[in-house]
Scaffold this active site. Structure first.
Site, PDB file in Angstrom:
ATOM      1  N   GLU A 179       0.837  -1.199   0.000  1.00 59.17           N
ATOM      2  CA  GLU A 179       0.000   0.000   0.000  1.00 59.17           C
ATOM      3  C   GLU A 179       0.877   1.256   0.000  1.00 59.17           C
ATOM      4  O   GLU A 179       0.567   2.245  -0.677  1.00 59.17           O
ATOM      5  CB  GLU A 179      -0.919  -0.029   1.225  1.00 59.17           C
ATOM      6  N   SER A 194      -7.049   1.545  -2.746  1.00 57.50           N
ATOM      7  CA  SER A 194      -5.811   0.786  -2.909  1.00 57.50           C
ATOM      8  C   SER A 194      -6.180  -0.615  -3.398  1.00 57.50           C
ATOM      9  O   SER A 194      -7.170  -1.193  -2.942  1.00 57.50           O
ATOM     10  CB  SER A 194      -5.100   0.692  -1.558  1.00 57.50           C
ATOM     11  N   GLU A 249       2.188   1.733  -3.419  1.00 58.77           N
ATOM     12  CA  GLU A 249       1.124   2.237  -4.291  1.00 58.77           C
ATOM     13  C   GLU A 249       0.909   3.739  -4.077  1.00 58.77           C
ATOM     14  O   GLU A 249       0.752   4.500  -5.040  1.00 58.77           O
ATOM     15  CB  GLU A 249      -0.152   1.488  -3.887  1.00 58.77           C
ATOM     16  N   LYS A 273     -15.172 -10.296   7.077  1.00 57.96           N
ATOM     17  CA  LYS A 273     -14.114 -11.130   6.489  1.00 57.96           C
ATOM     18  C   LYS A 273     -14.686 -12.476   6.039  1.00 57.96           C
ATOM     19  O   LYS A 273     -14.135 -13.138   5.167  1.00 57.96           O
ATOM     20  CB  LYS A 273     -12.988 -11.336   7.509  1.00 57.96           C
ATOM     21  N   CYS A 328      -8.192  -2.329   3.396  1.00 53.31           N
ATOM     22  CA  CYS A 328      -8.051  -3.563   4.185  1.00 53.31           C
ATOM     23  C   CYS A 328      -9.320  -3.917   4.948  1.00 53.31           C
ATOM     24  O   CYS A 328      -9.419  -5.001   5.507  1.00 53.31           O
ATOM     25  CB  CYS A 328      -6.871  -3.452   5.138  1.00 53.31           C
TER      26      CYS A 328
END
Ligand code: SF4
Ligand code: SF4
Ligand code: SF4
Ligand code: FES
Length: 585
Positions: free
Chosen positions: A281, A326, A284, A365, A306
């Site tokens: 990240e 991202s 990036e 998740k 994330c």
């Protein structure tokens, strides 16, 4: 108005004793004075709903619900009278008259606010008759709803509103009143972002995390499988609560030992995955900033990615921001990829024999693990996700008390995360961790000014700061929870504010306040968990991901460098605009 009331402090009398308080609502003044008042709907994180009617007390001779009664100078309060006891019992019996009372087989048995309170207030209900039958909604991969168990307290409505989605509300009237998504749709057909905040506050078992223990047990019992548990950063600072430890107790080694006892073949640390998320990240961010300087058109500010509930939120409500997200995968997805590639090769275990189980603070998740975009070699990288609550159940089912477990280390091949990897569990932690490494990447040398970025820490809703990163001025912002994200994004879109880098975590407090964390959860408890993570960071021998030896080793042996072809292929993903349902469809 008396002087005391103007200053915010008033004197009241409780059961014949004087008490001074600055609390707004009587319930919290009574709790502050040491009284335990029954309650099922009020919660310190939300404004009162006054639905359950269990918190009644006598105020100046009248029976009132204490949770929504504002404290006034000179109030005379009695907490236990014959009338109060009878009113509470009556109200509880009415709640129970429309509840299945199948506690022995219930998912929340022994961990249910309703059950615990019913036991104190009444043993049976005098009222019998028709029961509302709505049934279960098991369509979501993150949460399960069983509306026959709903006591209409309203907390999930407030939690979903705070998650920025506003999906749940009361429908129908009188006896048929129920909490439903619009038009009674199944959750999977709605804009639900799977954050699980509704399950965190439900005082009964009407909304729970989806129970994936059976899948995990079948992996563990499959002799052909090498089953690896990976543990998210915030879990080490919260799982102790499930075993009676104080919030913020650090239980890293004890948890690793318990998971081995439960039957996992290896236990790894997702914080190492977070170190790779940080590397990718940061690379990036640096690339986008350099491209902007070269005059190229580039999507800035860059948003963190994330948190899968935030990603779903963006895909659903702000698809125009997809280029700004991202592309780096979340830490547990990266860790799973490394386990099924690098670890598999080093250990000589075929990758299709490896099952990766993520132990997470998070229900989102569970949904993320099922995304087709995240498959590697044709199968999901993460095979199953357990919340902290499910994990604690499995440990208890194995007859283990985490409090008394001996400490063990994580698996020796991919371990020893940096401090940066561990603060991922706190709001502002991702920003701080990425900037530590972006500073190094832009300047070529570590810089102490980027080690502790206090302006982005803490529980404020929106945190803004300007830092000199590698000699460049960067404006950054952190939104603590999706409700604040909405406000921040609106300001960015209107041109009122401009930033280079923005962190958004869907849950208040970040993952420390995640939907899969132990119950109860509130700002104070979340604050203790966060404090523990910063303590781990400040004590860590290595605090920056780019200085972590295992990170350097895996890049040099396998991934080449951040942003390399291999890293892009394995550690990055893409997002898609979603529109499940619209009133105009
Ligand atoms: S999981 Fe989150 S978005 Fe979905 S209903 Fe619950 S609070 Fe709302
Ligand atoms: S689902 Fe749970 S939190 Fe929501 S109103 Fe019903 S009992 Fe309360
Ligand atoms: S903030 Fe953390 S726990 Fe909450 S949805 Fe995002 S990743 Fe999951
Ligand atoms: S806690 Fe006051 S009415 Fe429910």
């Amino acid at each position: 108005m008396p002087d005391e009331e103007k200053s915010g402090i008033v004197q009241i009398e409780i059961n014949g004793r004087k008490h001074e308080t600055a609390q707004k609502y009587l319930l919290y003044a009574l709790e502050e004075a040491g009284y335990v008042i029954p309650k099922l709907c009020s919660h310190p994180d939300f404004e009162p709903f006054a639905n359950c009617r269990l918190c009644v007390v006598d105020v100046n001779g009248e029976i009132k619900t204490s949770c929504n009664t504002e404290v006034r100078q000179g109030m005379v309060v009695k907490t236990e009278t014959e009338n109060i006891t009878e009113a509470r019992r009556h109200n509880m019996e009415l709640i129970l008259s429309n509840h299945p009372l199948d506690c022995d087989y219930c998912y929340r048995n022994m961990r249910c606010e309703l059950q615990a309170l019913a036991e104190k207030i009444t043993k049976a209900t005098r009222y019998a008759g028709a029961e509302r039958k709505i049934g279960k909604d098991e369509s979501s991969s993150a949460i399960t709803r069983d509306m026959d168990k709903c006591i209409l307290c309203g907390r999930c409505i407030a939690a979903c509103e705070r998650a920025g989605v506003c999906l749940l509300d009361y429908t129908k009237r009188g006896f048929n009143t129920a909490i439903m998504p619009p038009l009674g749709l199944k959750i999977s057909d709605t804009s639900c972002i799977s954050c699980g905040q509704c399950s965190l506050f439900c005082p009964a078992a009407a909304i729970t995390e989806r129970d994936d223990r059976a899948d995990v047990y079948s992996f563990i019992n499959d002799k052909e499988k090498f089953v690896i548990a990976q543990v998210a950063p915030s879990v080490r600072a919260s799982i102790g609560e499930e075993f009676g430890l104080a919030p913020g107790s650090i239980a890293t080694g004890r948890l690793a030992a318990c998971l081995k006892e439960v039957g996992f073949d290896a236990v790894c640390d997702t914080s190492v995955g977070a170190d790779f998320t940080i590397m990718e990240e940061a690379a990036e961010l640096v690339r986008r900033i350099k491209e902007r300087e070269e005059g190229k058109e580039v999507a800035l500010p860059m948003f963190t990615s994330c948190c899968p509930a935030w990603v779903s939120f963006a895909e659903e409500f702000y698809p125009e921001l997809i280029p700004n997200l991202s592309t780096t995968k979340s830490p547990h997805e990266i860790m799973a990829v490394l386990l099924k590639t690098y670890y598999s090769e080093k250990k000589g275990i075929p990758s299709d024999s490896i099952a990766v189980i993520s132990i997470m603070p998070c229900t989102a998740k569970k949904a993320e693990a099922k995304r087709v975009e995240l498959k590697i070699m044709g199968t999901p990288a993460v095979d199953a996700v357990l919340t902290v609550r499910e994990t604690a159940r499995m440990i208890r089912e194995a007859g283990i008390d985490l409090k008394r477990a001996k400490e063990e280390n994580f698996d020796d091949l991919i371990r020893d995360a940096s401090g940066a990897g561990q603060i991922f569990g706190a709001t502002g932690g991702v920003m701080e961790a990425v900037l530590r490494t972006a500073d190094f990447m832009l300047s070529g040398a570590g810089s102490s000014c980027c080690l502790e970025l206090r302006e982005v820490r803490g529980m404020s809703g929106i945190k803004e700061a300007e830092y000199s990163i590698g000699g460049k001025k960067l404006r950054v912002a952190v939104a603590n929870g999706n409700a604040n994200a909405k406000i921040l994004i609106d300001r960015i879109k209107s041109g009122e504010e401009s930033f280079d880098f923005v962190e958004i975590m869907a849950c208040p407090g970040g993952c420390s306040g995640g939907g899969g964390q132990p119950i109860p959860s509130n700002r104070k408890i979340i604050g203790e968990r966060i404090k523990a993570l910063y303590l781990i960071d400040s004590d860590a021998p290595v605090r920056m991901s780019h200085e972590n030896l295992i990170v350097k080793q895996i890049y040099s042996e396998f991934l080449e460098s951040p942003g390399s072809g291999t890293a892009e292929k394995l550690l990055h993903t893409y997002y898609v605009k979603k529109k499940k349902f619209s009133i105009t469809d």
